[in-house]
Design a protein around this motif. Sequence first.
Motif, PDB file in Angstrom:
ATOM      1  N   GLU A 260       0.805  -1.223   0.000  1.00  0.00           N
ATOM      2  CA  GLU A 260       0.000   0.000   0.000  1.00  0.00           C
ATOM      3  C   GLU A 260       0.842   1.280   0.000  1.00  0.00           C
ATOM      4  O   GLU A 260       1.808   1.401   0.752  1.00  0.00           O
ATOM      5  CB  GLU A 260      -0.915   0.051   1.242  1.00  0.00           C
ATOM      6  N   GLY A 270      -4.453   3.634   9.786  1.00  0.00           N
ATOM      7  CA  GLY A 270      -4.180   2.931   8.536  1.00  0.00           C
ATOM      8  C   GLY A 270      -4.983   1.656   8.376  1.00  0.00           C
ATOM      9  O   GLY A 270      -4.987   1.043   7.316  1.00  0.00           O
ATOM     10  N   MET A 298      -5.328  -5.083   4.492  1.00  0.00           N
ATOM     11  CA  MET A 298      -4.342  -4.090   4.923  1.00  0.00           C
ATOM     12  C   MET A 298      -5.040  -2.826   5.426  1.00  0.00           C
ATOM     13  O   MET A 298      -4.457  -2.071   6.208  1.00  0.00           O
ATOM     14  CB  MET A 298      -3.407  -3.735   3.769  1.00  0.00           C
ATOM     15  N   THR A 299      -6.243  -2.591   4.945  1.00  0.00           N
ATOM     16  CA  THR A 299      -7.023  -1.443   5.414  1.00  0.00           C
ATOM     17  C   THR A 299      -8.426  -1.953   5.704  1.00  0.00           C
ATOM     18  O   THR A 299      -9.224  -2.164   4.792  1.00  0.00           O
ATOM     19  CB  THR A 299      -7.049  -0.330   4.351  1.00  0.00           C
TER      20      THR A 299
HETATM   21 CA   LIG Z   1      -3.689   0.494   5.388  1.00  0.00          CA
END
Ligand SMILES: [Ca+2]
Length: 398
Positions: A260, A270, A298-299
């Motif tokens: 990312e 984040g 990841m998010t």
């Molecule tokens: Ca993230």
Amino acid sequence: MTRRHPWFAALLLLACGKSDGTDAGTNPPAGDAPALTRTVVLQGLSNPWDVAVAADGALFFTERCRGLSVRRADGSVTRLFGTSGSALVAPDLACVGQSGVHGVALDPAFATNRTLYVYMLSSLTSPRSNRVVRLVVNAGYTSASNRTDIVTDIPFKEVGNAVGGAGAHSGGRVRFGPDGFLYVTTGDNHNPTLPQSPTLLGGKVLRVTTSGAAAPGNTPPAGFDARIFTYGHRNVQGITFRPGSGQPFTSEHGPNHSDEVTPLVNGGNGGWDPQNRPNLSCPGGYCGYAGNPTTMPMTDVTRFPTAMRPSWSNDGDSQGMGPAEFLVGTQWRGWNGRLAVGIMAGSRLAILELDSAGMTTGATNADLPSTRYRALTLAPDGSLYVATDGGEIWRVTP
Ligand SMILES: [Ca+2]
């Protein structure tokens, strides 16, 4: 990877349509890529990790298990700080797995105060910790002195476990923003609770003064350490500031998906939270590698609806995203203002085109050798310095 977005074809068309080779001015067409000249400045280094360049051409570089050195404009090199043989020895310097000496940044007033900052793993505490060390370099670039440890409590992975060895995910980039404050990137240490922890500094971007105090104006949630600028990160390897707005952008590894690039918002989350995933099997309680973009994102906008959205997720892939640096100056032609992102396992330098909100609208690869891109630094003269895991430092000019 061979997947290509529709915009890729559009970029090719633009590239083909622009053939006169002249600079179109302040808004060159998207396909107006510069021709690159690459000079190998140093080679045979031991895991170079970061680069900083002074206005007089002095080139500072770190080597992960050795320390900080400088190459003067005349080409001579001095080991300034680190292991035995350095002008200033750091007996507490440790090198474990991915960890050791990482980022280096020059003070904005370096020309007059000769001060710089290094991120390193230290054995002064137990367990050991990553820390930011401030140093003063003499006028001749032959000695370092006045060591002051300004941030001493950045977590370090002391013991290996089922998901990886000791020393993993220490972050480690340090850069001054246009606001004059020092931004420090950290990592999650394979510790499931670090990224969302309000008090522990792993999985964060810190914003501090040159004394290591919380920068005024940080707005993390109530109860958070005031040094925290953003949280909920995995392992931030790059930070750079968009010309014009000054907004910080980070680059960070994905686990087995989703590298990312993220435009940061003061106090933002984040969205990385590798803990408590009841539907996944999580060795050691760390769920980071256990899922996919849906089950271990990841998010995570389900858990954190207001999480900072990434600008780019590398086509959903993880290729070991490393550093990031904005290219600035008309000499970069169509790349002026674009974001260069170093990819390690993917062995390429990606060039991202961003819209006004910071979202990526196009990506291409620089015509440079395939290697693991570890560090990117734009020098005062506008050239781009690259450090590679192959032990080289290059100067790239358009
Ligand atoms: Ca993230």
